[in-house]
Design a protein around this motif. Sequence first.
Motif, mmCIF file in Angstrom:
data_model
loop_
_atom_site.group_PDB
_atom_site.id
_atom_site.type_symbol
_atom_site.label_atom_id
_atom_site.label_comp_id
_atom_site.label_asym_id
_atom_site.label_seq_id
_atom_site.Cartn_x
_atom_site.Cartn_y
_atom_site.Cartn_z
ATOM 1 N N LEU A 1 15.809 -7.311 -25.395
ATOM 2 C CA LEU A 1 15.678 -6.564 -26.791
ATOM 3 C C LEU A 1 15.866 -7.656 -27.892
ATOM 4 O O LEU A 1 15.030 -7.248 -29.086
ATOM 5 N N LYS A 2 16.317 -8.551 -27.911
ATOM 6 C CA LYS A 2 16.438 -9.826 -28.787
ATOM 7 C C LYS A 2 15.036 -10.494 -29.031
ATOM 8 O O LYS A 2 14.570 -10.729 -30.081
ATOM 9 N N GLN A 3 14.554 -10.791 -27.830
ATOM 10 C CA GLN A 3 13.277 -11.502 -27.889
ATOM 11 C C GLN A 3 12.284 -10.943 -28.306
ATOM 12 O O GLN A 3 11.348 -11.410 -29.252
ATOM 13 N N GLU A 4 11.988 -9.533 -27.837
ATOM 14 C CA GLU A 4 10.890 -8.737 -27.900
ATOM 15 C C GLU A 4 10.849 -7.832 -29.327
ATOM 16 O O GLU A 4 9.859 -7.449 -29.779
ATOM 17 N N TYR A 5 12.222 -7.068 -29.750
ATOM 18 C CA TYR A 5 12.459 -6.394 -30.567
ATOM 19 C C TYR A 5 13.158 -6.918 -31.776
ATOM 20 O O TYR A 5 13.374 -6.112 -32.819
ATOM 21 N N GLY A 6 13.509 -8.051 -31.601
ATOM 22 C CA GLY A 6 14.628 -8.509 -32.812
ATOM 23 C C GLY A 6 16.009 -7.618 -32.850
ATOM 24 O O GLY A 6 16.789 -7.505 -34.184
ATOM 25 N N ILE A 7 16.497 -7.223 -31.943
ATOM 26 C CA ILE A 7 17.514 -6.412 -31.790
ATOM 27 C C ILE A 7 18.817 -7.106 -30.969
ATOM 28 O O ILE A 7 18.755 -7.673 -30.093
ATOM 29 N N VAL A 8 19.879 -7.327 -31.851
ATOM 30 C CA VAL A 8 21.140 -7.748 -31.334
ATOM 31 C C VAL A 8 22.418 -6.743 -30.646
ATOM 32 O O VAL A 8 22.700 -6.104 -31.622
#
Length: 375
Positions: free
Chosen positions: A332-339
């Motif tokens: 989620l962090k790497q592909e979608y910029g979500i933390v």
Amino acid sequence: MATPAEVRKSVPIFEETRYLNTGASGPSPRPIVERAQETIEAHEWDAAADPGPYPYAFGIYDDTRENVASFVGADADEIALTQSTTDGINRIACSIEWEPGDVIVRTDLEHPAGVLPWQRLERQGCEVRVAPTSDGRIDRDAYRDAVADAKLVCLSALTWNYGTHLPVEELVVDAHDAGARVLVDAVQVPGQCDLDVSEWGADAVAMASHKWMLGLWGGGFLYVNDTAIDDLHPGQIGYRSIADASDDNYELKDSAARFEIGTTNPAPYAALSESIDLLESVGLDTIESHIHDLASRLVDGVPDERLVSPREPESGLVTVRVDNPEATVELLKQEYGIVVRSLPSPEGAVRASLHVYNDASDVDQLLDGLDEIGW
């Protein structure tokens, strides 16, 4: 009056990241960080000669206690400034005279902050009982049995893993009826929910500003009911704890400030006051409504078998079940910029935290990411 959209614009991280982890630590808006920076400069430079670093810092401490007290429904004399929730819990734990056989009760939903101090006391011969819960709900009968001869109860007001509210006021009554004091971990409450600690009736409530308050690390605060203060003797004391001292004796302050110890940076407390101003400018009713709308949008997109938190959200903490939590968080962090974050319990869980600076696009992006990654 500020709006949620204006708060979002004041947090630089949202220019590149969809941050949904406020339940761990919330990024501070620019006005709060700037207040801290200004305080450091004023304390280190401007105040050095006049009025002096100590009077300047103590003025900020006094103002912050007043602001915090008003925000949480307490008197200023019932507020102590700490570094964190864990710090506040430990200050209460170390202020009680413990004897072998004394009973401490906690729930099985507690953060390590509400677990580790009691494990230490077990080494001194105290007994720790764990009141069971199910899906973020406490077993009231088992709880009453556990507290029957307890000395202290420690419980969370808002569970960090399910996002559920415990019936604090009722649990306090049960504990007090049994003769036990009650310490509440309320770190997930102020800033996302309206709070009046006097309604709970607890003996102490530990909180901090770096989560939903939008403040900085190091800006903790502890409420101690004025009826309990005289019976609590801090395990650590310093010049800020005492009203008077001589070569062979000392007198503690008759307020919660007896739990303050020594020199601490005034900047996190100035930032805490600034965060209260910002939250009140937006309005707690507006914040609660905004959080509920976002949490409802999220749970509406989660399959029943994947939802851990209640279908009707009780807070901005929404936990879902995935097959591989650590890999999901990283993708989620790497592909979608979500933390977001994974949780140690319940097993296989990922938690999103939705606050005033989040918006519908954050929720939709999270749901899209979970669908594409594969739950």
